[in-house]
Design an enzyme around this catalytic site. Structure first.
Site, PDB file in Angstrom:
ATOM      1  CG  ASN A   1      15.817  45.719  20.663  1.00 33.95           C
ATOM      2  OD1 ASN A   1      16.213  46.756  20.135  1.00 33.95           O
ATOM      3  ND2 ASN A   1      15.339  44.704  19.977  1.00 33.95           N
TER       4      ASN A   1
ATOM      5  CD  GLU B   1      16.987  45.763  16.333  1.00 37.45           C
ATOM      6  OE1 GLU B   1      16.125  45.718  17.222  1.00 37.45           O
ATOM      7  OE2 GLU B   1      17.738  46.735  16.149  1.00 37.45           O
TER       8      GLU B   1
ATOM      9  CB  THR C   1      14.016  52.923  13.090  1.00 39.24           C
ATOM     10  OG1 THR C   1      13.526  53.470  14.247  1.00 39.24           O
ATOM     11  CG2 THR C   1      15.346  53.637  12.923  1.00 39.24           C
TER      12      THR C   1
ATOM     13  CE  LYS D   1      18.713  51.931   9.795  1.00 39.93           C
ATOM     14  NZ  LYS D   1      18.027  52.058  11.157  1.00 39.93           N
TER      15      LYS D   1
END
Lengths: 386, 386
Positions: free
Chosen positions: B381, B260, B180, B169
């Site tokens: 974000n 993202e 991350t 992920k």
């Protein structure tokens, strides 16, 4: 009157047609003496623009009689013609002012990789020369603007009659060492080149070098300091450094407040560092975290992203001793091992944001000035050349 | 079947209520053996999350019988309770599976600085345990997603009957060393812990460590490799490294494509570097230039911003020898001292962008994968925690 506030300086700013908008784009600053000592610092980018390559050579002897600046084109990475254009503009200024080309610094700002129109630039230099005036500082400061929304000028007057004035431009690609930033500082103090160099390096180290709005280092940055000696007063190195630092700090703050697309002006203060270098390293790491900067844009006091950025550095600290205070609210105590105040108590609705990171590892401090990451920044920098 | 493709592994993914959305958020991967050798690498961030602090200790003996993972909370910087929650979850897995808590790695992902609800997590672990299945890989891969839009799985099958499978992920805070990013890779090959460690470090060095979508290093990154030995086949180190590297590269590409807010997947290839370290340094500098990334978002082949980023590094090169090719069009020749093809010939309308920087300083190469800087990135974000 900024760059012409000091006795012995004249300046002008004209529209030469380098900018498609037709706005002023050529500035000229002339030092009428009696002295011509000077110092300058430049971008530490290894890929330098033609005017930087030229000006680095001209400053080698510690003398400058004039600085010619243009917006509307960075004159960078544009073939051998580019350097010849820089050289030709210095020759023209020397011819018009009766000096030597090697005493003329050249500064350019605008798009990288595009030709700079030499005939337009030369016509602009001739026009600027005819308009040179002791009141020309504001016009010169206007002519170096690119995405700046306001012109930047600063002035410090000493008790014993000498002054330091300056002008600056810069809104994007602002990061050390130095930003896309052209700065001319003038003084009528009596000072030799070595003294000016010491004063200027001390001043830029704690001002322009601590401005980091977008982490991007420019190819064109130049900060020049010229002394005419016209006041007849010779300050000490400390006095001169203090005055030059004050002018540089003032101009750096103006650059910070006008950073491209910024909605928040963020000061990252590091306290309790083992050394000043550690404090700067940590402050810069936070200032370059896109996630932190986007959170501030969203008025989100996301201190976890601050701590995550601190953790990427080599500075001396223990994670479980770090405290973080945002706009006066201590949201992180002992690296999150104790509960701090609720993040909801932090008010980020205003433009000013102060982040204090206490490393609790020593006595040193440093502050780096940065901006939030906004839709306007993305828009401005994705659409700039198109 | 990803993480359960290798014989000897069962997995499950359940919704425990840690995510406000009610989506799956607890995953469990169990190694039924006969062997339990394992290796793991973690974030190099010095401010580490509780599960990383725990898992670093558990891997010290080269053995893992299970990995428990949760989304919906990073369990990071949230007081002493946080570490106890990590510890308790490992104890619970050990109790349910008949093993030792010190053989259970723990991974968490989500918001930093928030408490992680221990009763909900423990109930989720119990539910996951009852659902453990050799077909549970996809459910586990789903339960670790945060802002990921798709689950990430990969599989390599060897000719002689052993396999390497994995799940991952990660969509934001993607930067080395490690992103991350939670990754569990399993194999039924026979291998000892030292061999697994060598294979895993070799694999991550050229895959996950070269993914840098936003320059932000996470506090929670973990990549674990577990071997059951159930195939009875013992590959050579080279064979194992190749298979693990292939799975890691596949997963890293999936993370890259799902970054993202990205509109472009940008591969920065550096060729002609004096060393691989130089190539990586230069590639990373370009990958972290917000101005370059914003330009790509605007379909603007602004190679001047590439060269400006290259110039910030300490790599061996001469500025006037650098060539830059964007999507097959050589736009910069000899550092801009010769004219390249017009930028208008570069087509950036598709999602894939390839930037080739030829330093002409040696034989080494490296490629770093990054994303453009978009309005969607800023939006995601700035609004993530609110």
């Amino acid at each position: 009157m900024s760059v012409t506030a000091a006795a012995g300086f004249r300046a002008a700013g004209v529209a030469a047609g380098l900018k498609p908008s037709g706005k002023p784009d050529v500035a000229l600053v002339v030092n009428d003496g009696p002295q011509h000592a000077a110092a300058a610092v430049f971008t530490s980018n290894r890929c330098k623009a033609n005017p930087v390559l030229w000006s680095e050579r001209t400053i080698a002897d510690g003398q400058l009689s004039a600085v010619v600046l243009n917006s509307g084109g960075a004159n960078c990475y544009n073939g051998p013609e580019g350097f010849q254009t820089t050289h030709a503009s210095a020759e023209l200024v020397a011819e018009l002012t009766g000096g030597q080309a090697f005493d003329v610094a050249v500064c350019s700002t605008g798009l990288i990789g595009q030709p700079l129109d030499r005939p337009l630039l030369e016509a602009g230099i001739r026009a600027a020369h005819t308009e040179l005036s002791p009141d020309g500082g504001p016009a010169a400061a206007t002519a170096i603007m690119t995405t700046d929304t306001v012109r930047k000028e600063a002035l410090v007057t000493s008790a014993d009659g000498w002054v330091v004035g300056g002008m600056a431009k810069g809104a994007g690609m602002l990061a050390p060492a130095l930003a896309t930033m052209l700065v001319v500082v003038t003084t009528d103090a009596v000072a030799d080149a070595a003294t000016l160099d010491q004063a200027l390096r001390a001043a830029t180290r704690t001002t322009f070098d601590r401005l980091d709005t977008d982490g991007c280092m420019s190819t064109n940055d130049t900060v020049a300091l010229l002394a005419s000696g016209a006041s007849g007063v010779q300050p000490t190195l400390d006095q001169l450094t203090a005055a030059v630092s004050a002018v540089c700090a003032d101009l750096a703050e103006q650059l910070w407040h006008d950073a491209e697309g910024a909605h928040h002006d963020i000061a990252i203060e590091i306290a309790g560092a083992a050394s000043e270098a550690d404090a700067v390293e940590v402050a810069r790491a936070v200032a370059r975290s896109n996630l932190f900067k986007a959170a501030i844009f969203g008025n989100d006091p996301n201190w976890g992203r601050v701590l995550a950025a601190v953790g990427t550095t080599q500075a001396a600290f223990e994670p479980e001793k770090i405290d973080i205070t945002m706009n006066g609210v201590k949201v992180c105590v002992a690296g999150g091992t104790q509960f701090g105040a609720p993040s909801t108590e932090v008010d980020l609705s205003g433009r000013d944001v102060h982040v204090l990171v206490e490393l609790n590892a020593g006595p040193a401090t440093a502050t780096v000035l940065t901006s939030d990451l906004t839709h306007d920044y993305v828009h401005e920098n994705s659409a700039y050349s198109t």
